[in-house]
Design an enzyme around this catalytic site. Sequence first.
Site, PDB file in Angstrom:
ATOM      1  N   GLY A 119      11.623   5.815   0.438  1.00 16.87           N
ATOM      2  CA  GLY A 119      13.008   5.563   0.100  1.00 16.87           C
ATOM      3  C   GLY A 119      13.562   4.383   0.897  1.00 16.87           C
ATOM      4  CB  ILE A 130      -1.006   0.053   1.186  1.00 13.92           C
ATOM      5  CG1 ILE A 130      -0.293  -0.200   2.512  1.00 13.92           C
ATOM      6  CG2 ILE A 130      -2.147  -0.902   0.961  1.00 13.92           C
ATOM      7  CD1 ILE A 130      -1.214  -0.063   3.722  1.00 13.92           C
ATOM      8  N   GLY A 131       2.131   1.126   0.180  1.00 14.38           N
ATOM      9  CA  GLY A 131       2.961   2.335   0.154  1.00 14.38           C
ATOM     10  C   GLY A 131       4.422   1.962   0.175  1.00 14.38           C
ATOM     11  CG  ASP A 175      10.255  13.466   5.527  1.00 14.14           C
ATOM     12  OD1 ASP A 175      10.193  14.432   4.740  1.00 14.14           O
ATOM     13  OD2 ASP A 175      10.349  12.281   5.132  1.00 14.14           O
TER      14      ASP A 175
HETATM   15  N1  LIG Z   1      -0.183   2.699   8.867  1.00 21.33           N
HETATM   16  C1  LIG Z   1      -0.378   2.982   7.581  1.00 21.33           C
HETATM   17  N2  LIG Z   1      -1.600   2.818   7.026  1.00 21.33           N
HETATM   18  C2  LIG Z   1      -1.822   3.120   5.720  1.00 21.33           C
HETATM   19  N3  LIG Z   1      -0.873   3.580   4.880  1.00 21.33           N
HETATM   20  C3  LIG Z   1       0.373   3.757   5.372  1.00 21.33           C
HETATM   21  C4  LIG Z   1       0.688   3.474   6.740  1.00 21.33           C
HETATM   22  N4  LIG Z   1       2.001   3.751   6.928  1.00 21.33           N
HETATM   23  C5  LIG Z   1       2.475   4.191   5.749  1.00 21.33           C
HETATM   24  N5  LIG Z   1       1.510   4.198   4.804  1.00 21.33           N
HETATM   25  C6  LIG Z   1       1.633   4.635   3.404  1.00 21.33           C
HETATM   26  O1  LIG Z   1       2.946   4.352   2.947  1.00 21.33           O
HETATM   27  C7  LIG Z   1       3.608   5.554   2.523  1.00 21.33           C
HETATM   28  C8  LIG Z   1       5.090   5.484   2.900  1.00 21.33           C
HETATM   29  O2  LIG Z   1       5.189   5.344   4.323  1.00 21.33           O
HETATM   30  P1  LIG Z   1       6.417   5.902   5.139  1.00 21.33           P
HETATM   31  O3  LIG Z   1       6.572   7.371   4.868  1.00 21.33           O
HETATM   32  O4  LIG Z   1       6.280   5.497   6.552  1.00 21.33           O
HETATM   33  O5  LIG Z   1       7.621   5.117   4.431  1.00 21.33           O
HETATM   34  P2  LIG Z   1       9.178   5.508   4.347  1.00 21.33           P
HETATM   35  O6  LIG Z   1       9.880   4.418   3.628  1.00 21.33           O
HETATM   36  O7  LIG Z   1       9.686   5.823   5.706  1.00 21.33           O
HETATM   37  O8  LIG Z   1       9.093   6.833   3.446  1.00 21.33           O
HETATM   38  P3  LIG Z   1      10.166   7.993   3.184  1.00 21.33           P
HETATM   39  O9  LIG Z   1      11.222   7.441   2.317  1.00 21.33           O
HETATM   40  O10 LIG Z   1       9.335   9.072   2.512  1.00 21.33           O
HETATM   41  O11 LIG Z   1      10.676   8.433   4.505  1.00 21.33           O
HETATM   42  C9  LIG Z   1       2.847   6.699   3.183  1.00 21.33           C
HETATM   43  O12 LIG Z   1       2.899   7.859   2.360  1.00 21.33           O
HETATM   44  C10 LIG Z   1       1.419   6.155   3.292  1.00 21.33           C
HETATM   45  O13 LIG Z   1       0.708   6.425   2.096  1.00 21.33           O
END
Ligand SMILES: Nc1ncnc2c1ncn2[C@@H]1O[C@H](COP(=O)(O)OP(=O)(O)OP(=O)(O)O)[C@@H](O)[C@H]1O
Length: 361
Positions: A77, A73-74, A190
């Site tokens: 980086g 779902i997401g 962020d």
């Molecule tokens: N608990 C959750 N429920 C639903 N969607 C989520 C949840 N956690 C994260 N996401 C989705 O996943 C995406 C990426 O999450 P997250 O920013 O935590 O990842 P990251 O790898 O740390 O990202 P970045 O590289 O931007 O720091 C978010 O923009 C959101 O759309």
Amino acid sequence: MDTQEVSAIQRRRSSKASRILSFQINTSNSQFPNLEILPKMSTKKEIAEKRIKQLHLTPGTIFMNRWSIEGMIGSGGYGQIFLAMDTKKNEVRAVKIEPKMRMEMITKRMIMEMDVMLKMQGKQHVPLVYSSGYNNEFNFIVMQLLSENTGDIRKRSPAGRLSKETVGRIVYQTVNALKDIHEMGYVHRDVKPANICFGCHQQNRHILYLLDFGLLRRFKTDAGIRKPSRPNAGFKGTERYVSVRVHEKLEQTPWDDLFSVMYSAYELVVGEVPWRHLEDVEEIHAVKKLMNELNNNGEMFKDSASVLIDFHKMLVELDPNVDPPYEKLMNCAKVMYQPKELNDLYDWDEGFKLTLSDEKD
Ligand SMILES: Nc1ncnc2c1ncn2[C@@H]1O[C@H](COP(=O)(O)OP(=O)(O)OP(=O)(O)O)[C@@H](O)[C@H]1O
């Protein structure tokens, strides 16, 4: 919402996501997920477009003998986020995974994220963590499933932007979320629409949650004293949303998080920030500095952006090294969202009709 409406929504959603969630849908209680704003699972094409070579977990895997992985779902980086079913409790969850090794180095980002999220459990705007830890390959956090992020909601709204009533409430709740984080001595570093989601159940669908605690840094000691600033703190954050001070590699303080709220709000309410099409980071910095010239920034605060003039002015006039007046900032956001209340319908609950009616005027 009655059974017929729920079925109609289900038909509109991908059949797989609907199948996963159908067990929970019971119109006799108010617990069912808000299907309209649940995060969408990526298609193979989207995964390819995001140039993700490999999914860390494939659908069908039972992760840690408990969470059945349904789809991604997401991703960011660092991590990948999966929709999963808790096979013990029969409830949906989000599972965030990060490989333990990255370029032959041990990754620590999610270890720190887990640590901070656990410390912040109980805070209204922090997602619930059900489990966290690591196995041989991954660090992981199993957390509360949230809605689609507000950046993606804006993109799919017909006018490409959200109403001031919705954005005002996003600003209000984000400032409140940051107040909790700052009071614990951390800066987030962020803040952006992709890290802002809402609850997806009836009882929390109007509660905002801040995500991604991987870049947090302590700016105060345990005794509440501000730590000395490093002469060159480097650039941490996302170029589009960081403050001018971050461009200048200054140590981040709560002030910088609040500027990221302001740029996020600008993008949500206008549709884009003035530096959206600039690629050169120096040019982006220059436009942000121009925006801070209060006598010279009228062009950037006209039309739908005008609702942010007071909030922006208040931020410009604050001293970055003094604790911000959160209540005053939240009251300013309140003016933006009136006559709505925090728990009234948001744009996505009412078919984006507020921005659509603006367009017609
Ligand atoms: N608990 C959750 N429920 C639903 N969607 C989520 C949840 N956690 C994260 N996401 C989705 O996943 C995406 C990426 O999450 P997250 O920013 O935590 O990842 P990251 O790898 O740390 O990202 P970045 O590289 O931007 O720091 C978010 O923009 C959101 O759309």
